[in-house]
Enzyme design. Structure first.
Site, PDB file in Angstrom:
ATOM      1  N   ARG A  96       0.853  -1.198   0.000  1.00  0.00           N
ATOM      2  CA  ARG A  96       0.000   0.000   0.000  1.00  0.00           C
ATOM      3  C   ARG A  96       0.880   1.237   0.000  1.00  0.00           C
ATOM      4  O   ARG A  96       1.883   1.281   0.710  1.00  0.00           O
ATOM      5  CB  ARG A  96      -0.874   0.000   1.268  1.00  0.00           C
ATOM      6  N   ARG A 145       1.245   8.944   9.331  1.00  0.00           N
ATOM      7  CA  ARG A 145       0.040   8.345   9.916  1.00  0.00           C
ATOM      8  C   ARG A 145       0.150   8.258  11.434  1.00  0.00           C
ATOM      9  O   ARG A 145      -0.831   8.481  12.143  1.00  0.00           O
ATOM     10  CB  ARG A 145      -0.189   6.950   9.328  1.00  0.00           C
TER      11      ARG A 145
END
Ligand code: AMP
Length: 218
Positions: free
Chosen positions: A160, A171
């Protein structure tokens, strides 16, 4: 049963939710999965979300709140649900409370999964998935028996874009700044149970079932 699974990316919320939905006959609502599907289908929403997601940033609140609202209006969710990866900000949590209150519903429990930073980075950076059937693997902990090809459908596995190191760092920073305050938010509402997500998948699941069976004491 209406549940929220809370925790940083990579703590295993999705894996645990996949097991729990089978046992409790409820549905999972994963905003990450819904957004990735929109990106794959190149919908207007997907195109808007893609740039934020690739860089590891949050998609704007209004977009994800709209997605969840739409799902919760579907009668198939009346039996209960697990929200996996939503809410991720205090405004999202407030919007969720409002949507549920409008239907005279409430959350039964919020489960907070925790795993050390070092383990999270290992889990995310080694994750691979099949772009065709969405099966997931891990280069070290759960490798495909077919090397870099999917065991189920033979497609080449991919990483990903938001599992690349720079996006992982973003993140985790976003989690600390915007999502971690939800621990306090739900603790105050006496809805929170804490689980150690670092243990084996089956052990975490065993502890989850035990926590859900126990009366809320927080
Ligand atoms: P996940 O698969 O849950 O880690 O989500 C992947 C990405 O989708 C996140 O890094 C965000 O860019 C986006 N996303 C998922 N859920 C939310 C949410 N509740 N609020 C904002 N962005 C989200």
């Amino acid at each position: 049963m209406r549940l929220v699974f809370l925790g940083a990316p990579g703590v295993g919320k999705g894996t645990q939710a996949d097991k729990a939905v089978v046992q409790y006959h409820i549905h999972k609502i994963s905003t990450g999965d819904l957004l990735r599907e929109a990106v794959r289908n190149k919908t207007h929403l997907g195109l808007e979300a893609k740039e934020h997601m690739d860089q590891g940033r949050l998609v704007p609140d209004a977009v994800v709140i709209g997605l969840v609202q739409e799902k919760l209006a579907d009668p198939s969710y009346a039996n209960g649900f697990i929200l996996d990866g939503f809410p991720r900000t205090v405004p999202q949590a407030e919007a969720l409370a409002k949507v549920l209150a409008e239907r005279s519903l409430h959350l039964d429990r919020v489960i907070n999964f925790s795993v050390s930073r070092e383990d999270i980075v290992k889990r995310l950076s080694g994750r691979r998935s099949c772009p065709k059937c969405q099966a997931t693997y891990h280069v070290e902990f759960a490798p495909s028996k077919n090397g870099n090809l999917c065991e189920r459908c033979g497609e080449a596995l991919v990483q990903r874009s938001d599992d690349q190191r720079e996006a992982i760092e973003t993140r985790l920073r976003v989690y600390d700044e915007q999502t971690a305050p939800l621990i306090n938010f739900y603790e105050k509402q006496r809805l929170l149970s804490h689980l150690n997500g670092a243990e084996a998948v089956e052990t975490v699941y065993h502890n989850l079932v035990k926590a859900l069976a126990a009366p809320q004491t927080a």
